[in-house]
Design an enzyme around this catalytic site. Structure first.
Site, PDB file in Angstrom:
ATOM      1  CG  ASN A 117      36.649  37.804  43.516  1.00 51.32           C
ATOM      2  OD1 ASN A 117      36.815  36.588  43.519  1.00 51.32           O
ATOM      3  ND2 ASN A 117      35.585  38.387  44.005  1.00 51.32           N
ATOM      4  CB  VAL A 118      41.332  38.597  38.661  1.00 53.52           C
ATOM      5  CG1 VAL A 118      42.244  37.562  39.319  1.00 53.52           C
ATOM      6  CG2 VAL A 118      40.256  37.897  37.823  1.00 53.52           C
ATOM      7  CG  HIS A 165      44.259  34.375  42.994  1.00 54.82           C
ATOM      8  ND1 HIS A 165      43.138  33.623  43.229  1.00 54.82           N
ATOM      9  CD2 HIS A 165      45.215  33.857  43.813  1.00 54.82           C
ATOM     10  CE1 HIS A 165      43.406  32.700  44.143  1.00 54.82           C
ATOM     11  NE2 HIS A 165      44.657  32.821  44.506  1.00 54.82           N
ATOM     12  N   GLY A 178      31.789  34.311  49.974  1.00 55.20           N
ATOM     13  CA  GLY A 178      31.708  33.805  48.604  1.00 55.20           C
ATOM     14  C   GLY A 178      32.932  33.085  48.093  1.00 55.20           C
ATOM     15  CB  ALA A 229      27.840  38.125  48.711  1.00 54.11           C
TER      16      ALA A 229
END
Ligand code: NAD
Length: 238
Positions: free
Chosen positions: A98-99, A115, A182, A222
């Site tokens: 995730n960013v 990322h 996830g 999650a």
């Protein structure tokens, strides 16, 4: 497969060194859309058509409009119960695709952002990566030197930050437990991490149609399953 079998395995193995790998699904419960799934379209463009160096060269305004939309969503979002539970694990390495920076905002201290981060930008001419979390008044944004700024994320076809995979693999070699939360597990090289680990591993994903490379697959959201799993890890570690 139920969560009970995974919890039983944690009670038996009493894992001390934990690596947590997360994907967009861990932030879905914070209201941030995943790429794959029914919410994964933006103005009928697929992320794979926008998150590329070619798309940015062709139409930087379109790509920036998409990023500004996502940056706004993420700015307004809060870490959910899954991020918060993960942050309670002492000494765990969090490896995220995730960013959105939500693991760090929840309090996780050791996070590898495979990322990049959506609130970082760099100049296409000078590099010079920096943080810019506020909305840009004009799109596409430009550096003081006049060249375009680009989002500080890794696009399809680009290399990951140099130290990201070595850190993740080194932690996995020492790990007693891998939690995979996830992720659709289709974006490489991140997806290779879970496949390379042969110790106890638990995946949390409500969609079980792709199967799992993990020992246990918990079919749940999650924010619902992660706190329960982490409570048991903390209990056996105490
Ligand atoms: P993905 O969109 O390919 O897959 C998301 C996965 O999460 C799916 O398997 C889905 O079933 C699962 N999921 C959906 N809701 C869930 C929930 N509530 N709890 C648990 N799981 C849930 O995302 P990916 O595997 O991370 O890979 C794609 C790329 O998407 C990455 O490169 C990442 O940078 C980027 N991305 C990041 C964000 C973010 O930063 N929040 C959001 C979208 C995409």
């Amino acid at each position: 497969m139920s969560i009970d079998a995974a919890i039983q395995a944690i009670r038996e193995r009493k894992p001390r060194r934990v690596v947590v790998m997360t994907g967009a699904g861990v932030s879905a419960d914070s209201g941030i859309p995943t790429f794959r799934g029914p919410d994964g379209l933006w103005r009928n463009f697929r992320p794979e058509e926008l998150a590329t160096p070619e798309a940015f060269r062709r139409d930087p305004l379109l790509v920036w409009e998409w990023y500004e939309w996502r940056r706004g969503l993420i700015r307004d979002a809060q870490p959910n119960a899954a991020h918060e539970a993960i942050a309670r694990l002492p000494d765990a390495l969090v490896v995220t695709q995730n960013v959105d920076g939500l693991h760090t905002r929840a309090g996780s201290r050791d996070v590898v952002e495979l990322h990049g981060n959506i609130f970082h930008v760099s100049c296409v001419r000078e590099g010079n990566p920096r943080m810019h979390a506020e909305a840009f008044p004009d799109l596409p944004p430009r550096c003081e030197c006049g060249a375009l700024l680009r989002p500080g994320v890794v696009w399809f076809g680009e290399a990951l930050p140099e130290d990201a995979m070595p850190r993740a693999y080194a932690a996995l070699q020492r790990a007693d437990l891998l939690l995979v939360i996830g992720t659709s597990g289709v974006v490489y090289p991140a997806a290779g991490l879970a496949r390379a680990y042969d110790g106890l591993s638990i995946e949390v994903n409500p969609d079980t149609s792709l199967g799992s490379a993990c020992t246990f697959l918990v079919p749940a959201r999650a924010a619902e399953a992660t706190p329960r799993i982490i409570d048991v890890i903390l209990e056996v570690q105490s």
